[in-house]
Design a protein around this motif. Structure first.
Motif, PDB file in Angstrom:
ATOM      1  N   MET A  98       0.823  -1.203   0.000  1.00  0.00           N
ATOM      2  CA  MET A  98       0.000   0.000   0.000  1.00  0.00           C
ATOM      3  C   MET A  98       0.864   1.263   0.000  1.00  0.00           C
ATOM      4  O   MET A  98       0.534   2.269  -0.657  1.00  0.00           O
ATOM      5  CB  MET A  98      -0.931   0.003   1.210  1.00  0.00           C
ATOM      6  N   SER A  99       1.997   1.210   0.722  1.00  0.00           N
ATOM      7  CA  SER A  99       2.903   2.356   0.747  1.00  0.00           C
ATOM      8  C   SER A  99       3.442   2.652  -0.650  1.00  0.00           C
ATOM      9  O   SER A  99       3.512   3.810  -1.078  1.00  0.00           O
ATOM     10  CB  SER A  99       4.057   2.083   1.713  1.00  0.00           C
ATOM     11  N   VAL A 100       3.813   1.599  -1.383  1.00  0.00           N
ATOM     12  CA  VAL A 100       4.300   1.783  -2.754  1.00  0.00           C
ATOM     13  C   VAL A 100       3.199   2.362  -3.639  1.00  0.00           C
ATOM     14  O   VAL A 100       3.449   3.253  -4.465  1.00  0.00           O
ATOM     15  CB  VAL A 100       4.801   0.440  -3.320  1.00  0.00           C
ATOM     16  N   ALA A 101       1.980   1.857  -3.465  1.00  0.00           N
ATOM     17  CA  ALA A 101       0.857   2.373  -4.264  1.00  0.00           C
ATOM     18  C   ALA A 101       0.669   3.867  -4.037  1.00  0.00           C
ATOM     19  O   ALA A 101       0.511   4.640  -4.995  1.00  0.00           O
ATOM     20  CB  ALA A 101      -0.419   1.607  -3.910  1.00  0.00           C
ATOM     21  N   HIS A 102       0.708   4.280  -2.771  1.00  0.00           N
ATOM     22  CA  HIS A 102       0.562   5.704  -2.475  1.00  0.00           C
ATOM     23  C   HIS A 102       1.686   6.502  -3.131  1.00  0.00           C
ATOM     24  O   HIS A 102       1.465   7.588  -3.698  1.00  0.00           O
ATOM     25  CB  HIS A 102       0.590   5.933  -0.961  1.00  0.00           C
ATOM     26  N   GLY A 103       2.912   5.969  -3.070  1.00  0.00           N
ATOM     27  CA  GLY A 103       4.055   6.669  -3.649  1.00  0.00           C
ATOM     28  C   GLY A 103       3.961   6.803  -5.155  1.00  0.00           C
ATOM     29  O   GLY A 103       4.474   7.764  -5.734  1.00  0.00           O
ATOM     30  N   LYS A 104       3.310   5.848  -5.812  1.00  0.00           N
ATOM     31  CA  LYS A 104       3.174   5.881  -7.264  1.00  0.00           C
ATOM     32  C   LYS A 104       1.892   6.589  -7.712  1.00  0.00           C
ATOM     33  O   LYS A 104       1.602   6.649  -8.923  1.00  0.00           O
ATOM     34  CB  LYS A 104       3.184   4.444  -7.813  1.00  0.00           C
ATOM     35  N   HIS A 161      -4.367   0.703  11.325  1.00  0.00           N
ATOM     36  CA  HIS A 161      -3.520   1.877  11.543  1.00  0.00           C
ATOM     37  C   HIS A 161      -3.107   2.529  10.232  1.00  0.00           C
ATOM     38  O   HIS A 161      -2.470   3.587  10.250  1.00  0.00           O
ATOM     39  CB  HIS A 161      -2.267   1.486  12.330  1.00  0.00           C
ATOM     40  N   ILE A 162      -3.422   1.898   9.109  1.00  0.00           N
ATOM     41  CA  ILE A 162      -3.100   2.480   7.812  1.00  0.00           C
ATOM     42  C   ILE A 162      -4.393   2.941   7.145  1.00  0.00           C
ATOM     43  O   ILE A 162      -5.493   2.599   7.573  1.00  0.00           O
ATOM     44  CB  ILE A 162      -2.358   1.471   6.917  1.00  0.00           C
ATOM     45  N   TRP A 163      -4.239   3.740   6.079  1.00  0.00           N
ATOM     46  CA  TRP A 163      -5.410   4.227   5.356  1.00  0.00           C
ATOM     47  C   TRP A 163      -5.230   3.996   3.861  1.00  0.00           C
ATOM     48  O   TRP A 163      -4.167   4.295   3.332  1.00  0.00           O
ATOM     49  CB  TRP A 163      -5.670   5.706   5.618  1.00  0.00           C
ATOM     50  N   PRO A 164      -6.295   3.492   3.219  1.00  0.00           N
ATOM     51  CA  PRO A 164      -7.541   3.037   3.835  1.00  0.00           C
ATOM     52  C   PRO A 164      -7.338   1.783   4.691  1.00  0.00           C
ATOM     53  O   PRO A 164      -6.369   1.052   4.493  1.00  0.00           O
ATOM     54  CB  PRO A 164      -8.438   2.745   2.639  1.00  0.00           C
ATOM     55  N   ALA A 165      -8.256   1.587   5.642  1.00  0.00           N
ATOM     56  CA  ALA A 165      -8.160   0.419   6.521  1.00  0.00           C
ATOM     57  C   ALA A 165      -8.134  -0.853   5.683  1.00  0.00           C
ATOM     58  O   ALA A 165      -8.846  -0.984   4.690  1.00  0.00           O
ATOM     59  CB  ALA A 165      -9.335   0.402   7.498  1.00  0.00           C
ATOM     60  N   LEU A 166      -7.292  -1.774   6.092  1.00  0.00           N
ATOM     61  CA  LEU A 166      -6.983  -2.947   5.281  1.00  0.00           C
ATOM     62  C   LEU A 166      -8.019  -4.058   5.438  1.00  0.00           C
ATOM     63  O   LEU A 166      -8.320  -4.498   6.550  1.00  0.00           O
ATOM     64  CB  LEU A 166      -5.609  -3.490   5.681  1.00  0.00           C
ATOM     65  N   GLN A 190     -11.920  -0.957   3.923  1.00  0.00           N
ATOM     66  CA  GLN A 190     -11.971   0.025   2.839  1.00  0.00           C
ATOM     67  C   GLN A 190     -10.944  -0.181   1.731  1.00  0.00           C
ATOM     68  O   GLN A 190     -10.881   0.605   0.786  1.00  0.00           O
ATOM     69  CB  GLN A 190     -11.781   1.450   3.415  1.00  0.00           C
ATOM     70  N   SER A 191     -10.126  -1.241   1.809  1.00  0.00           N
ATOM     71  CA  SER A 191      -9.077  -1.388   0.795  1.00  0.00           C
ATOM     72  C   SER A 191      -9.510  -2.258  -0.380  1.00  0.00           C
ATOM     73  O   SER A 191      -8.682  -2.581  -1.232  1.00  0.00           O
ATOM     74  CB  SER A 191      -7.829  -2.034   1.453  1.00  0.00           C
ATOM     75  N   VAL A 192     -10.792  -2.604  -0.450  1.00  0.00           N
ATOM     76  CA  VAL A 192     -11.291  -3.463  -1.525  1.00  0.00           C
ATOM     77  C   VAL A 192     -12.469  -2.789  -2.212  1.00  0.00           C
ATOM     78  O   VAL A 192     -13.375  -2.250  -1.558  1.00  0.00           O
ATOM     79  CB  VAL A 192     -11.706  -4.834  -0.967  1.00  0.00           C
ATOM     80  N   ALA A 193     -12.454  -2.833  -3.558  1.00  0.00           N
ATOM     81  CA  ALA A 193     -13.550  -2.266  -4.377  1.00  0.00           C
ATOM     82  C   ALA A 193     -13.516  -2.934  -5.740  1.00  0.00           C
ATOM     83  O   ALA A 193     -12.538  -3.626  -6.066  1.00  0.00           O
ATOM     84  CB  ALA A 193     -13.386  -0.756  -4.509  1.00  0.00           C
ATOM     85  N   PRO A 194     -14.536  -2.760  -6.566  1.00  0.00           N
ATOM     86  CA  PRO A 194     -14.478  -3.300  -7.934  1.00  0.00           C
ATOM     87  C   PRO A 194     -13.313  -2.706  -8.706  1.00  0.00           C
ATOM     88  O   PRO A 194     -12.849  -1.592  -8.394  1.00  0.00           O
ATOM     89  CB  PRO A 194     -15.832  -2.868  -8.527  1.00  0.00           C
ATOM     90  N   PRO A 195     -12.805  -3.388  -9.714  1.00  0.00           N
ATOM     91  CA  PRO A 195     -11.680  -2.864 -10.497  1.00  0.00           C
ATOM     92  C   PRO A 195     -12.099  -1.618 -11.273  1.00  0.00           C
ATOM     93  O   PRO A 195     -13.290  -1.408 -11.549  1.00  0.00           O
ATOM     94  CB  PRO A 195     -11.329  -4.012 -11.438  1.00  0.00           C
ATOM     95  N   PRO A 196     -11.151  -0.771 -11.638  1.00  0.00           N
ATOM     96  CA  PRO A 196     -11.491   0.434 -12.393  1.00  0.00           C
ATOM     97  C   PRO A 196     -12.144   0.087 -13.720  1.00  0.00           C
ATOM     98  O   PRO A 196     -11.759  -0.863 -14.405  1.00  0.00           O
ATOM     99  CB  PRO A 196     -10.137   1.124 -12.591  1.00  0.00           C
TER     100      PRO A 196
END
Length: 349
Positions: free
Chosen positions: A266-272, A293-298, A341-347
Motif C-alpha cells: 500500500m505504501s508503494v501504491a501511495h508513492g506511485k 492503523h493504515i489508510w484506507p483500513a486494510l 476500505q481497501s477493496v472495491a471493484p476494479p477500475p
C-alpha cells in the motif's frame, strides 16, 4: 480480618501447621495447594480457611520439587513477525493469569544445526511443565519428539493440523484465503497479484494453495510476473509492490500473505499515485493492529492468534489452571475474512 502468623513460637507457618489446624494430613494440604480435583468441598474449605488464618504462603521451590518441574510453561519460536508472537503471548497470559504458572519465552534459530541440542539444554535446565511451539518450528517433527522424550508436554500451533488434538491447535488458512480471493473475483477482478510468505513455512504454503484454488475455480491463472516472493516483513511488501506495480499491465488487486507485506504494498501504491481501492484492491492476512492503523483500513483475514494462545495453554496445562476454568475442546479455530476500505471493484467495471 483473619489472624495471621499463629504458628507455634511465632515462627513462619508451615504446611504442617496448616494440616494440624485443619485436622487433615500434610498430603491433603498439598492436594489443596496444587488444586487437585480429588477432594470434597468440605475438606478443601477447611484447608483454605486454615491457610488464611495462618497467613501461610506455599514455598514455590518445594512445590517444584514435588512436581519435579518448575511452575513454568515455555513458548518457543522463530517467527519473523513480532506482532504474532506478542498476540499469542497475550493469549497465553490471559489463560494462566489466575494460576501459579509463569510464562518463559525463548527464541530459537530454526536454521541452526544445533537447534535441537540448544532446545534440549534449555528444557533440561528450566524444567518447564510444558512447551508451546509457534510456527514454523512447530512443523518440526523432531522437535515435538524431543519434548516427548524429555517428558515435557507440548502443543504445536499451525495453519493446518500438525498432530493429534491434544498436541495441536490450528487454523483453516487455506479455506479462508480462498474465500477472500473469491470476494475479489466476485467484485470483477481478473488480474490478481500474489505476495507469498517465506519458503518452508506451512502457513505460506496453505495460503498460497487457497489463493490458487480460488483462481482455478474461476478459470483463472496466476501469471509468473504476478507471483511475488515475500517473507512476512514490511520490506518484502515494499519490494513486491515495486515489482507488481511497475508492470506495464499491473494487477488490479493484490493478495498479500500477511498484513505487514500488505502495508508495504500500500505504501508503494501511495508513492506511485495509485489510488486504493479505486485503482488497486489490497487484502492482507492476520488482522494485526497494522490493518487499522493504515489508510484506507486494510481488508484482511483475521487469524485468531490470541484465542490460539488461550487454547494452547488450556490444552497444555488444564490441571494447573484456576479451579472452575472452562477448557474448550476445539483444536481448530476458524479464521474469518474482514472486509474494510481497501477493496472495491476494479477500475472501469
Amino acid at each position: 480480618m483473619a489472624a495471621q502468623n499463629k504458628a507455634p513460637g511465632g515462627k513462619q507457618p508451615t504446611i504442617n501447621d496448616v494440616a494440624a489446624l485443619a485436622g487433615v494430613s500434610k498430603k491433603t494440604v498439598s492436594r489443596v495447594i496444587n488444586r487437585s480435583e480429588f477432594l470434597t468441598d468440605k475438606t478443601r474449605a477447611a484447608v483454605e480457611k486454615a491457610i488464611e488464618q495462618l497467613g501461610f504462603v506455599p514455598n514455590p521451590q518445594a512445590r517444584a520439587l514435588a512436581f519435579r518441574r518448575n511452575f513454568l510453561i515455555a513458548l518457543l519460536h522463530d517467527n519473523p513477525n513480532a506482532q504474532t508472537v506478542l498476540n499469542f503471548q497475550r493469549g497465553v497470559l490471559d489463560a494462566i493469569k489466575d494460576s501459579d504458572l509463569a510464562l518463559l519465552v525463548r527464541p530459537v534459530d530454526r536454521t541452526s544445526d544445533a537447534m535441537l541440542e540448544d532446545v534440549r539444554t534449555f528444557l533440561e535446565k528450566q524444567r518447564p511443565i510444558g512447551a508451546m511451539l509457534l510456527p514454523p518450528i512447530s512443523e518440526n517433527d523432531d522437535l515435538a519428539a524431543l519434548c516427548e522424550n524429555l517428558g515435557v508436554r507440548y502443543v504445536r500451533i499451525g495453519s493446518a493440523p500438525l498432530d493429534d488434538a491434544k498436541h495441536c491447535i490450528s487454523s483453516n488458512d487455506r479455506e479462508v484465503v480462498a474465500e477472500a480471493v473469491r470476494r475479489l473475483i466476485a467484485l470483477g477482478h481478473r488480474r490478481i497479484g500474489f505476495v507469498r510468505g517465506p519458503v518452508g513455512f506451512r502457513s505460506a504454503a496453505e495460503r498460497e494453495t487457497g489463493f490458487l484454488e480460488a483462481l482455478a475455480d474461476a478459470g483463472l491463472e496466476l501469471p509468473a510476473e504476478f507471483n511475488a516472493p515475500g517473507n512476512y516483513r514490511y520490506t518484502a511488501g515494499i519490494e513486491a509492490g515495486e515489482a507488481l506495480l511497475s508492470l506495464a499491465a499491473p494487477p488490479t488487486a493484490i493478495f498479500c500473505s500477511n498484513d505487514e507485506m500488505a502495508a508495504g504494498v500500500m505504501s508503494v501504491a501511495h508513492g506511485k499515485g495509485v489510488k486504493v481501492p479505486e485503482q488497486l484492491s489490497i487484502i492482507g492476512f492476520d488482522d494485526s493492529p497494522t490493518a487499522t492503523h493504515i489508510w484506507p483500513a486494510l481488508s484482511t483475514v483475521r487469524w485468531p492468534i490470541h484465542e490460539m494462545g488461550i487454547r494452547a495453554a488450556q490444552t497444555l496445562v488444564p490441571d494447573f489452571l484456576a479451579p472452575g476454568t472452562k477448557v474448550a475442546e476445539d483444536a481448530v479455530l476458524a479464521s474469518t475474512f474482514v472486509e474494510r476500505q481497501s477493496v472495491a471493484p476494479p477500475p472501469g467495471s
